[in-house]
Design a protein around this motif. Structure first.
Motif, mmCIF file in Angstrom:
data_model
loop_
_atom_site.group_PDB
_atom_site.id
_atom_site.type_symbol
_atom_site.label_atom_id
_atom_site.label_comp_id
_atom_site.label_asym_id
_atom_site.label_seq_id
_atom_site.Cartn_x
_atom_site.Cartn_y
_atom_site.Cartn_z
ATOM 1 N N VAL A 149 46.071 -19.091 8.457
ATOM 2 C CA VAL A 149 45.929 -18.099 7.400
ATOM 3 C C VAL A 149 45.537 -16.776 8.028
ATOM 4 C CG1 VAL A 149 44.683 -17.438 5.309
ATOM 5 C CG2 VAL A 149 45.238 -19.849 5.702
ATOM 6 N N ARG A 150 46.379 -15.778 7.854
ATOM 7 C CA ARG A 150 46.080 -14.414 8.316
ATOM 8 C C ARG A 150 45.996 -13.508 7.091
ATOM 9 N NH1 ARG A 150 52.025 -13.864 11.198
ATOM 10 N NH2 ARG A 150 51.050 -15.454 12.505
ATOM 11 N N ILE A 151 45.291 -12.402 7.204
ATOM 12 C CA ILE A 151 45.165 -11.494 6.069
ATOM 13 C C ILE A 151 45.677 -10.113 6.452
ATOM 14 C CG2 ILE A 151 43.221 -12.757 5.079
ATOM 15 C CD1 ILE A 151 41.402 -10.484 6.135
ATOM 16 N N ASP A 152 46.102 -9.360 5.456
ATOM 17 C CA ASP A 152 46.620 -8.006 5.659
ATOM 18 C C ASP A 152 46.020 -7.088 4.607
ATOM 19 O OD1 ASP A 152 48.018 -5.702 6.182
ATOM 20 O OD2 ASP A 152 49.983 -6.488 5.625
ATOM 21 N N ALA A 153 45.192 -6.127 5.065
ATOM 22 C CA ALA A 153 44.514 -5.207 4.149
ATOM 23 C C ALA A 153 45.245 -3.889 3.978
ATOM 24 C CB ALA A 153 43.086 -4.942 4.632
ATOM 25 N N ASN A 154 46.298 -3.642 4.772
ATOM 26 C CA ASN A 154 47.063 -2.395 4.647
ATOM 27 C C ASN A 154 46.160 -1.157 4.590
ATOM 28 O OD1 ASN A 154 49.321 -4.310 2.892
ATOM 29 N ND2 ASN A 154 50.034 -3.049 4.586
ATOM 30 N N MET A 155 45.165 -1.108 5.497
ATOM 31 C CA MET A 155 44.274 0.050 5.631
ATOM 32 C C MET A 155 43.341 0.222 4.440
ATOM 33 S SD MET A 155 46.877 2.926 7.242
ATOM 34 C CE MET A 155 47.700 3.228 5.685
ATOM 35 N N GLY A 156 43.122 -0.847 3.668
ATOM 36 C CA GLY A 156 42.442 -0.720 2.382
ATOM 37 C C GLY A 156 40.933 -0.618 2.431
ATOM 38 N N TRP A 157 40.303 -0.832 3.599
ATOM 39 C CA TRP A 157 38.852 -0.820 3.688
ATOM 40 C C TRP A 157 38.364 0.253 4.653
ATOM 41 C CZ3 TRP A 157 39.724 -6.564 4.959
ATOM 42 C CH2 TRP A 157 39.797 -7.336 3.779
ATOM 43 N N ASN A 158 37.156 0.751 4.430
ATOM 44 C CA ASN A 158 36.470 1.472 5.501
ATOM 45 C C ASN A 158 35.775 0.422 6.375
ATOM 46 O OD1 ASN A 158 33.879 0.829 4.376
ATOM 47 N ND2 ASN A 158 33.993 2.626 3.041
ATOM 48 N N VAL A 159 35.080 0.850 7.416
ATOM 49 C CA VAL A 159 34.528 -0.107 8.377
ATOM 50 C C VAL A 159 33.493 -1.019 7.730
ATOM 51 C CG1 VAL A 159 33.249 -0.356 10.532
ATOM 52 C CG2 VAL A 159 35.033 1.379 10.346
ATOM 53 N N ASP A 160 32.591 -0.460 6.940
ATOM 54 C CA ASP A 160 31.561 -1.289 6.309
ATOM 55 C C ASP A 160 32.170 -2.271 5.316
ATOM 56 O OD1 ASP A 160 29.565 -0.054 7.762
ATOM 57 O OD2 ASP A 160 29.079 1.390 6.176
ATOM 58 N N GLU A 161 33.148 -1.815 4.543
ATOM 59 C CA GLU A 161 33.833 -2.711 3.606
ATOM 60 C C GLU A 161 34.546 -3.822 4.354
ATOM 61 O OE1 GLU A 161 34.874 0.472 0.000
ATOM 62 O OE2 GLU A 161 36.233 0.215 1.708
ATOM 63 N N ALA A 162 35.188 -3.468 5.452
ATOM 64 C CA ALA A 162 35.905 -4.470 6.246
ATOM 65 C C ALA A 162 34.942 -5.507 6.810
ATOM 66 C CB ALA A 162 36.674 -3.785 7.378
ATOM 67 N N GLU A 163 33.790 -5.048 7.308
ATOM 68 C CA GLU A 163 32.816 -5.994 7.849
ATOM 69 C C GLU A 163 32.339 -6.957 6.763
ATOM 70 O OE1 GLU A 163 28.695 -5.983 10.489
ATOM 71 O OE2 GLU A 163 29.273 -4.194 9.373
#
Length: 326
Positions: A137-151
């Motif tokens: 299972v891989r995920i793709d956020a398409n640049m949707g988060w800033n760094v804190d959101e991504a973490e």
């Protein structure tokens, strides 16, 4: 970029198609594409409608190269592919994955505008349940988060054994930072937009901002240019599509076949997201793979776009050809 063909040679065989999607994707329910034929076979030109002429010209260069120039020799005849799961409710996951025969890997879209992290967690959990412990299972956020959101998101998703997280943030600097933060969690970072939409596609490798490159034949200017980028970056690569017709997927399959090494399933099973295609023998996954081959768009006429849309695409080709020739 000196074109390998004349404008007349491209427009003489031009066919424009509109294909319905099984699930709304990137905000649209139909995929439009321009097809034309050269001495090597058919090629596809299908940059997204919002792209400007300068960016779309690279897609045209790729299509011209595939139609009018012999391609590099492939290393393999079949490509393992992943299922692609749009940002659907969790209760639709099994229905969509059923379209992908034998696929061992699924790419799950996350960070969809208007949705929440809880929606992403539910979708990824459903995908993991459907794939079983042996699936990927891989995920793709398409640049949707800033760094804190991504973490925060990757911390919530880590329990589902994520193969990699594709483009969680927008910039190379942000990718480098999130990669540093999650290194101990065992979640590799993959770069897509930071390669295909970048003035310098190698910047992400120099910054050590990714573990994997996502490469696409059309946005990178064709098979040869994409292979050069992968070689110079020195990173593992996964070939993906932009929801191409099977004509476009043929070029992606050839790129994947030409990579010296291919350790991951590729995002080239996306014909399963279409409810119609331009050929009677589409690139649908069979036992988790697609064959490396050319495609004859024998059904393109059945899915022809309106005369108005054909004119629009012909004008777009003229504008992009002018950019290439300048």
């Amino acid at each position: 970029m000196k074109p390998l063909a004349t404008l007349d040679e491209i427009l003489d065989t031009l066919q424009v198609v509109t294909l319905p999607l099984a699930t709304r994707f990137r905000g649209v329910e139909h995929r439009e594409a321009a097809l034309f034929e050269g001495p090597e076979g058919w090629a596809e030109f299908s940059p997204f409608l919002e792209y400007d002429d300068a960016e779309a010209a690279t897609w045209l260069a790729a299509a011209i190269d595939f139609a009018f120039s012999p391609q590099p020799a492939p290393h393999r005849t079949e490509i393992g592919v992943n299922a692609t799961l749009p940002a659907v409710p969790a209760d639709r996951v099994a229905e969509i994955l059923a379209r992908y025969d034998g696929c061992r890997t699924v790419k799950v879209k996350v960070a969809e505008r208007g949705q929440t992290l809880d929606d992403d967690v539910a979708r990824v959990a459903a995908a993991r349940e459907a794939m079983g412990s042996a699936g990927r299972v891989r995920i793709d956020a398409n640049m949707g988060w800033n760094v804190d959101e991504a973490e925060r998101a990757l911390h919530a998703l880590a329990e589902f054994d994520i193969e990699y997280a594709e483009q969680p943030c927008a910039t190379v600097e942000e990718l480098a930072e999130i990669r540093r933060r999650v290194r101990d969690w065992g979640i590799p970072i993959a770069a897509d937009e930071s390669v295909r939409k970048a003035a310098d596609p190698l910047a992400v490798a120099r910054a050590e901002a990714a573990d994997v490159l996502i490469v696409k034949a059309q946005p990178l200017g064709g098979v040869r240019r994409a292979l050069d980028i992968v070689e110079r970056a020195g990173l593992p690569a996964v070939v993906s599509s932009a929801i191409d017709t099977s004509v476009g997927l043929a070029q992606g399959a050839h790129l994947a076949a030409c990579l010296p090494g291919l350790d991951h399933d590729c995002g080239l099973g996306t014909a399963a997201l279409l409810t119609a295609d331009v050929t009677s023998d589409p690139f649908l996954p069979r036992s988790g793979s697609i064959a490396v081959r050319r495609v004859d768009p024998d059904l393109a006429g059945a899915h022809a776009a309106s005369a108005e849309r054909r004119t629009w695409w012909a004008e777009r080709i003229r504008a992009c050809f002018s950019v290439m020739s300048a």
